[in-house]
Scaffold this motif. Structure first.
Motif, PDB file in Angstrom:
ATOM      1  N   THR A  56       3.994   9.829  10.624  1.00  0.00           N
ATOM      2  CA  THR A  56       4.685  10.846   9.943  1.00  0.00           C
ATOM      3  C   THR A  56       5.979  10.334   9.169  1.00  0.00           C
ATOM      4  N   SER A  57       6.748   9.762   9.831  1.00  0.00           N
ATOM      5  CA  SER A  57       7.993   9.366   9.282  1.00  0.00           C
ATOM      6  C   SER A  57       7.861   8.389   8.141  1.00  0.00           C
ATOM      7  N   LEU A  58       6.557   7.494   8.237  1.00  0.00           N
ATOM      8  CA  LEU A  58       6.463   6.595   7.084  1.00  0.00           C
ATOM      9  C   LEU A  58       5.745   7.268   5.779  1.00  0.00           C
ATOM     10  N   GLY A  59       5.446   8.508   6.028  1.00  0.00           N
ATOM     11  CA  GLY A  59       4.725   9.220   4.955  1.00  0.00           C
ATOM     12  C   GLY A  59       3.258   8.926   4.888  1.00  0.00           C
ATOM     13  N   ALA A  60       2.657   8.713   5.798  1.00  0.00           N
ATOM     14  CA  ALA A  60       1.329   8.331   5.976  1.00  0.00           C
ATOM     15  C   ALA A  60       0.662   9.863   6.031  1.00  0.00           C
ATOM     16  N   PRO A  61      -0.709   9.850   5.254  1.00  0.00           N
ATOM     17  CA  PRO A  61      -1.613  11.092   5.248  1.00  0.00           C
ATOM     18  C   PRO A  61      -1.766  11.514   6.572  1.00  0.00           C
ATOM     19  N   ALA A  62      -1.893  12.749   6.771  1.00  0.00           N
ATOM     20  CA  ALA A  62      -2.503  13.211   8.080  1.00  0.00           C
ATOM     21  C   ALA A  62      -3.681  12.779   8.712  1.00  0.00           C
ATOM     22  N   PHE A  63      -4.574  12.292   7.758  1.00  0.00           N
ATOM     23  CA  PHE A  63      -5.845  11.656   7.962  1.00  0.00           C
ATOM     24  C   PHE A  63      -5.714  10.597   9.007  1.00  0.00           C
ATOM     25  N   TYR A  64      -4.679   9.590   8.773  1.00  0.00           N
ATOM     26  CA  TYR A  64      -4.367   8.589   9.524  1.00  0.00           C
ATOM     27  C   TYR A  64      -3.760   9.150  10.916  1.00  0.00           C
ATOM     28  N   VAL A  65      -2.874   9.874  10.722  1.00  0.00           N
ATOM     29  CA  VAL A  65      -2.446  10.235  12.060  1.00  0.00           C
ATOM     30  C   VAL A  65      -3.447  10.891  12.964  1.00  0.00           C
ATOM     31  N   GLY A  79       3.359   5.039   3.407  1.00  0.00           N
ATOM     32  CA  GLY A  79       2.373   5.851   3.146  1.00  0.00           C
ATOM     33  C   GLY A  79       1.063   5.442   3.566  1.00  0.00           C
ATOM     34  N   ALA A  80       0.091   5.723   2.682  1.00  0.00           N
ATOM     35  CA  ALA A  80      -1.248   5.327   2.996  1.00  0.00           C
ATOM     36  C   ALA A  80      -1.499   4.064   3.751  1.00  0.00           C
ATOM     37  N   VAL A  81      -0.757   2.976   2.806  1.00  0.00           N
ATOM     38  CA  VAL A  81      -1.049   1.500   3.244  1.00  0.00           C
ATOM     39  C   VAL A  81      -0.432   1.458   4.532  1.00  0.00           C
TER      40      VAL A  81
END
Length: 426
Positions: free
Chosen positions: A63-72, A127-129
């Motif tokens: 979450t802090s890295l800005g990854a989409p909720a899908f990956y979380v 992010g997503a990466v």
């Protein structure tokens, strides 16, 4: 091997130190040293698990890295099912090894490398990466963990006496919990930047897995019996067909999955504002439950792991009913209510973990512990894959009804466990 210090610590931690059920004469001579190696290695790996917990630590990191909720949302299924489902394919290979500690060592090294890979991705990407790469590294970590899990039952059974195994795993869990408590207190204190603390914890977890591998590499393990189990993994399900007690154990364990799945729904029941404000207290409550109960559950499991499963099931049901009652009377949002209910539930959860592990080791025939563990874990892994249905249930009828279903499952587990044989020696 003859060190008085080792023997004194060993005698302090176990009931009936002279008992040697399930061990050869040579293994008995090395048991104090083996017991302490098991305890030290497991304590380090369990502490590493706590420092890199996907439910809390990695979810916060993504979450802090800005990854989409899908990956979380992928983190927990990857970690849990990924550690269980591969075991069926790995069991035949492990049972073909004379010294199975090397499979555990390889798995621990793999987890350490994966943790360091997660740290690298967190430092370099966003992010997503970052989300995709960290999920990939977690998948490798889960696969490595499955190798440790499928080999460990045989290693423990061949090097630690039947009446001492629960004490070894319980002591390790309590030591690891103390470390996680320190981590939780640091997170709550605000003395250090939270992101930096999380990254250091992940790096420390990778190092702990490496050190644990070196500790287990020094274990004195005699050549294990090489099983004649077919190399076709699916053929191992014949064990489930032929062994009625294993079927009953798997049903009991499947029903007890409710104690592992319930915490997120308890948080939903409390509401987002109440839960988020108590995050540090929840982590602390979970860690304290492990610290205070794991060793006791381990000692009780050495006497009757069947009864531990029953007590844990009843305790889990009571904790869930307490949470529902507190919610009904409007108390669950108070600062003490949710941590207290979670504390009670996690005490039961750790009883389930100690009881199921000790029972499976003690019930499994020599040379087939890996197969018994793999079949059991594969069924539970498949169940965890479909556990998302509970999320759909919560969306339709609310978390309260879902928690009530979990409480009913826990009560049913206590009833089914009553029919299990006593497998511990008198």
């Amino acid at each position: 091997m003859k060190s008085p210090g080792l023997n004194d610590v060993f005698e302090l931690l176990v009931d009936h130190p002279k008992a040697g059920g399930g061990l050869s004469e040579a293994a008995k001579a090395y048991e104090p040293q083996s017991f302490l190696r098991h305890t030290a290695a497991l304590a380090m790996t369990k502490l590493a698990d706590g420092l890199i917990d996907p439910k809390l630590v990695l979810s916060w990191l993504l979450t802090s890295l800005g990854a989409p909720a899908f990956y979380v949302g992928l983190l927990v299924p990857i970690r849990e099912a990924g550690a269980l489902l591969p075991q069926l394919a790995l069991a035949s290979w492990v049972e073909g090894l004379a010294r199975r500690k090397w499979a555990w060592v390889a798995g621990s090294v793999g987890q350490g490398i994966s943790a360091l890979a997660i740290l690298f991705c967190a430092l370099r990407f966003e992010g997503a990466v970052a989300g995709g790469l960290i999920c990939g590294a977690l998948a490798i970590l889960a696969l490595s963990r499955s190798l440790c899990s499928v080999s460990y039952k045989d290693i423990l059974g061949d090097t630690v006496a039947q009446s001492h195994r629960g004490s070894a795993t319980g002591t390790a869990s309590s030591l690891a919990s103390a470390g996680v408590i320190v981590f939780a207190i640091l997170l709550m204190s605000g003395l250090l930047p939270r992101e930096g603390l999380v990254l250091v914890a992940i790096g420390l977890a990778g190092c702990l897995w490496g050190v644990a591998a070196s500790v287990m590499a020094g274990l004195h393990e005699e050549g294990s019996v090489v099983s004649g189990v077919s190399r076709n993994p699916l053929s191992q399900f014949r064990i489930l067909r032929d062994d009625a007690q294993l079927r009953r154990f798997v049903i009991t364990r499947g029903l007890l999955v409710s104690t592992a799945l319930a915490p997120p729904y308890m948080i939903l029941l409390a509401g987002s504002e109440g839960a988020l404000s108590q995050l540090g207290a929840l982590v602390l409550a979970s860690s304290l439950a492990s610290l205070l109960s794991s060793y006791v559950w381990g000692r009780l499991s050495d006497r009757s792991s069947r009864r531990v499963l029953q007590l844990s099931a009843v305790g889990g049901a009571l904790a869930l009913i307490l949470a529902l009652a507190l919610s009904a009377f409007g108390f669950l949002q108070t600062i003490w209510a949710l941590p207290m209910a979670l504390f009670m539930l996690m005490i039961s959860y750790h009883g389930v973990r100690r009881g199921r592990s000790t029972y499976l080791v003690d019930m499994s025939p020599e040379g087939q512990r890996a197969a018994y563990s793999a079949v059991s874990n594969t069924v539970i892994g498949a169940l965890l894959l479909v556990s998302g249905a509970f999320g759909a249930l919560a969306g339709l009828v609310g978390p309260a009804v879902t928690l009530l279903v979990f409480a009913i499952m826990a009560v049913a587990a206590a009833v089914v466990a009553h029919g299990l044989d006593e497998v511990e020696e008198a």
